[in-house]
Design an enzyme around this catalytic site. Sequence first.
Site, PDB file in Angstrom:
ATOM      1  N   TYR A 106      -2.076  -1.617  11.090  1.00  0.00           N
ATOM      2  CA  TYR A 106      -2.338  -2.070   9.713  1.00  0.00           C
ATOM      3  C   TYR A 106      -1.189  -1.658   8.796  1.00  0.00           C
ATOM      4  CZ  TYR A 106      -3.956  -2.118   4.916  1.00  0.00           C
ATOM      5  OH  TYR A 106      -4.018  -2.311   3.552  1.00  0.00           O
ATOM      6  N   SER A 133       0.833  -1.204   0.000  1.00  0.00           N
ATOM      7  CA  SER A 133       0.000   0.000   0.000  1.00  0.00           C
ATOM      8  C   SER A 133       0.864   1.249   0.000  1.00  0.00           C
ATOM      9  CB  SER A 133      -0.853  -0.027   1.268  1.00  0.00           C
ATOM     10  OG  SER A 133      -1.413   1.228   1.511  1.00  0.00           O
ATOM     11  N   LYS A 176       1.974  -3.913   6.545  1.00  0.00           N
ATOM     12  CA  LYS A 176       2.397  -3.836   5.140  1.00  0.00           C
ATOM     13  C   LYS A 176       3.915  -3.648   5.058  1.00  0.00           C
ATOM     14  CE  LYS A 176      -1.523  -4.659   3.438  1.00  0.00           C
ATOM     15  NZ  LYS A 176      -1.747  -5.986   2.893  1.00  0.00           N
TER      16      LYS A 176
HETATM   17  N1  LIG Z   1      -8.823  -1.706  -0.654  1.00  0.00           N
HETATM   18  C1  LIG Z   1      -7.849  -0.850  -0.396  1.00  0.00           C
HETATM   19  O1  LIG Z   1      -8.070   0.352  -0.258  1.00  0.00           O
HETATM   20  C2  LIG Z   1      -6.407  -1.344  -0.274  1.00  0.00           C
HETATM   21  C3  LIG Z   1      -5.349  -0.421  -0.397  1.00  0.00           C
HETATM   22  C4  LIG Z   1      -4.036  -0.885  -0.283  1.00  0.00           C
HETATM   23  C5  LIG Z   1      -3.789  -2.234  -0.037  1.00  0.00           C
HETATM   24  N2  LIG Z   1      -4.850  -3.098   0.103  1.00  0.00           N
HETATM   25  C6  LIG Z   1      -4.579  -4.499   0.381  1.00  0.00           C
HETATM   26  O2  LIG Z   1      -5.097  -5.291  -0.677  1.00  0.00           O
HETATM   27  C7  LIG Z   1      -5.532  -6.561  -0.174  1.00  0.00           C
HETATM   28  C8  LIG Z   1      -6.951  -6.815  -0.619  1.00  0.00           C
HETATM   29  O3  LIG Z   1      -7.777  -5.752  -0.155  1.00  0.00           O
HETATM   30  P1  LIG Z   1      -9.336  -5.726  -0.443  1.00  0.00           P
HETATM   31  O4  LIG Z   1      -9.744  -4.301  -0.473  1.00  0.00           O
HETATM   32  O5  LIG Z   1      -9.668  -6.597  -1.571  1.00  0.00           O
HETATM   33  O6  LIG Z   1      -9.872  -6.353   0.918  1.00  0.00           O
HETATM   34  P2  LIG Z   1     -11.074  -7.376   1.182  1.00  0.00           P
HETATM   35  O7  LIG Z   1     -11.314  -7.392   2.641  1.00  0.00           O
HETATM   36  O8  LIG Z   1     -12.215  -7.071   0.277  1.00  0.00           O
HETATM   37  O9  LIG Z   1     -10.431  -8.759   0.712  1.00  0.00           O
HETATM   38  C9  LIG Z   1      -9.622  -9.551   1.546  1.00  0.00           C
HETATM   39  C10 LIG Z   1     -10.193 -10.955   1.511  1.00  0.00           C
HETATM   40  O10 LIG Z   1      -9.356 -11.805   2.305  1.00  0.00           O
HETATM   41  C11 LIG Z   1     -10.176 -12.644   3.107  1.00  0.00           C
HETATM   42  N3  LIG Z   1      -9.382 -12.987   4.294  1.00  0.00           N
HETATM   43  C12 LIG Z   1      -8.950 -12.158   5.273  1.00  0.00           C
HETATM   44  N4  LIG Z   1      -8.247 -12.827   6.182  1.00  0.00           N
HETATM   45  C13 LIG Z   1      -8.203 -14.129   5.766  1.00  0.00           C
HETATM   46  C14 LIG Z   1      -7.631 -15.321   6.300  1.00  0.00           C
HETATM   47  N5  LIG Z   1      -6.978 -15.327   7.465  1.00  0.00           N
HETATM   48  N6  LIG Z   1      -7.802 -16.474   5.612  1.00  0.00           N
HETATM   49  C15 LIG Z   1      -8.480 -16.492   4.444  1.00  0.00           C
HETATM   50  N7  LIG Z   1      -9.060 -15.415   3.914  1.00  0.00           N
HETATM   51  C16 LIG Z   1      -8.911 -14.236   4.564  1.00  0.00           C
HETATM   52  C17 LIG Z   1     -11.426 -11.819   3.388  1.00  0.00           C
HETATM   53  O11 LIG Z   1     -12.550 -12.614   3.701  1.00  0.00           O
HETATM   54  C18 LIG Z   1     -11.605 -11.051   2.097  1.00  0.00           C
HETATM   55  O12 LIG Z   1     -12.443 -11.748   1.196  1.00  0.00           O
HETATM   56  C19 LIG Z   1      -5.337  -6.509   1.331  1.00  0.00           C
HETATM   57  O13 LIG Z   1      -4.094  -7.110   1.629  1.00  0.00           O
HETATM   58  C20 LIG Z   1      -5.276  -5.023   1.624  1.00  0.00           C
HETATM   59  O14 LIG Z   1      -4.547  -4.749   2.780  1.00  0.00           O
HETATM   60  C21 LIG Z   1      -6.149  -2.681  -0.039  1.00  0.00           C
END
Ligand SMILES: NC(=O)c1ccc[n+]([C@@H]2O[C@H](COP(=O)([O-])OP(=O)(O)OC[C@H]3O[C@@H](n4cnc5c(N)ncnc54)[C@H](O)[C@@H]3O)[C@@H](O)[C@H]2O)c1
Length: 337
Positions: free
Chosen positions: A150, A125, A154
Amino acid sequence: MKIVVTGGLGFIGSHTVVELQNEGFEVVAIDNLSNSSEKVLDGIFNITGKKPIFEKFDLREKSAVQDFFARHNDVAGVIHFAASKAVGESVENPLLYYENNINALVYVLQELTKLEKANFIFSSSCTVYGQAEKMPITENASIQPAMSPYGNTKQIGEEIITDVAKVTNVNSILLRYFNPIGSHPTAEIGELPLGVPQNLVPFITQTAFGLREKLSVYGDDYPTSDGTAVRDYIHVVDLAKAHVIAMKRLLDKKNIEKVETFNLGTGTGSSVLEVITAFEKVSNQKLNYQIVGRREGDITEAYANTDKANNILGWKAQSTLEESLASAWKWEQKIRS
Ligand SMILES: NC(=O)c1ccc[n+]([C@@H]2O[C@H](COP(=O)([O-])OP(=O)(O)OC[C@H]3O[C@@H](n4cnc5c(N)ncnc54)[C@H](O)[C@@H]3O)[C@@H](O)[C@H]2O)c1
């Protein structure tokens, strides 16, 4: 070729599954459904005509991760999205975040090192840059002390992968996302925030739909063009496509270093008021909002220098802010209907 997508039913994961399937990959999605629903599989099917193989389990269970990779020892690569992502919740419950975002990562890497093809893509991120000194932000900008557990997960995640790559066969690409928004243009899949959205765009669409009374704009006294905070909003489909390109780079052994890092953004900063104006235009309605004080922990501005991704990956975000917002609005209307 078989690609494992952890968190494959989540917001960015599900869009990436679609793009991988469109490119002919066989996808195995892992998700514990802590922040998603099995219905996402139907959405993926409606877009691609195919469901990925789905395995529901929790990556914090080391034995389940071991068992999974023992059965899938023919995987060509792993894209690791699974994580908890709410900044505020991470401050309240840091151990949950360290357990989920770090332990799960370690367990997956442990199994990956045993595979013949150890290609790994990590969701990082732009929070790692904190308030960068210079805009737009390049990948060489210094990493700032994390402002939340959080954000720390990362940074630690990137360090773990870098250390592991030095002494194992793991080749990895760290993708630093700016602000992912929008949904698939078909509105078959999209973002499903639980509870009160933390991010601007879902808050806007929920307010426009009448689920929230009004949007609070945190601060209009930042040193930006209109005083509101500036971010780089990238369409989730553009983001998903970058993962496929990055994975192909690893599969084709085109990576120059064992760990490569790329910013994924549009390269353009938009202020909160600009986002509201663009949303009002695409939705053809006025949004109820009020200016309130700054929110603790928010930075003034962050937008990406995307030269490295443009030149080396050959990837460039295609969607405009208006297209991204229109897709988010279409999705909001569909899920509430
Ligand atoms: N959305 C944003 O703004 C953003 C920005 C920067 C980085 N990220 C990173 O991108 C990645 C995806 O983000 P997203 O927005 O799709 O989030 P999201 O919560 O929609 O997707 C994450 C998925 O992982 C699953 N999950 C979480 N912990 C788990 C575990 N222990 N075992 C199995 N499944 C598990 C959740 O059920 C979910 O479906 C994350 O690592 C997040 O930190 C997101």
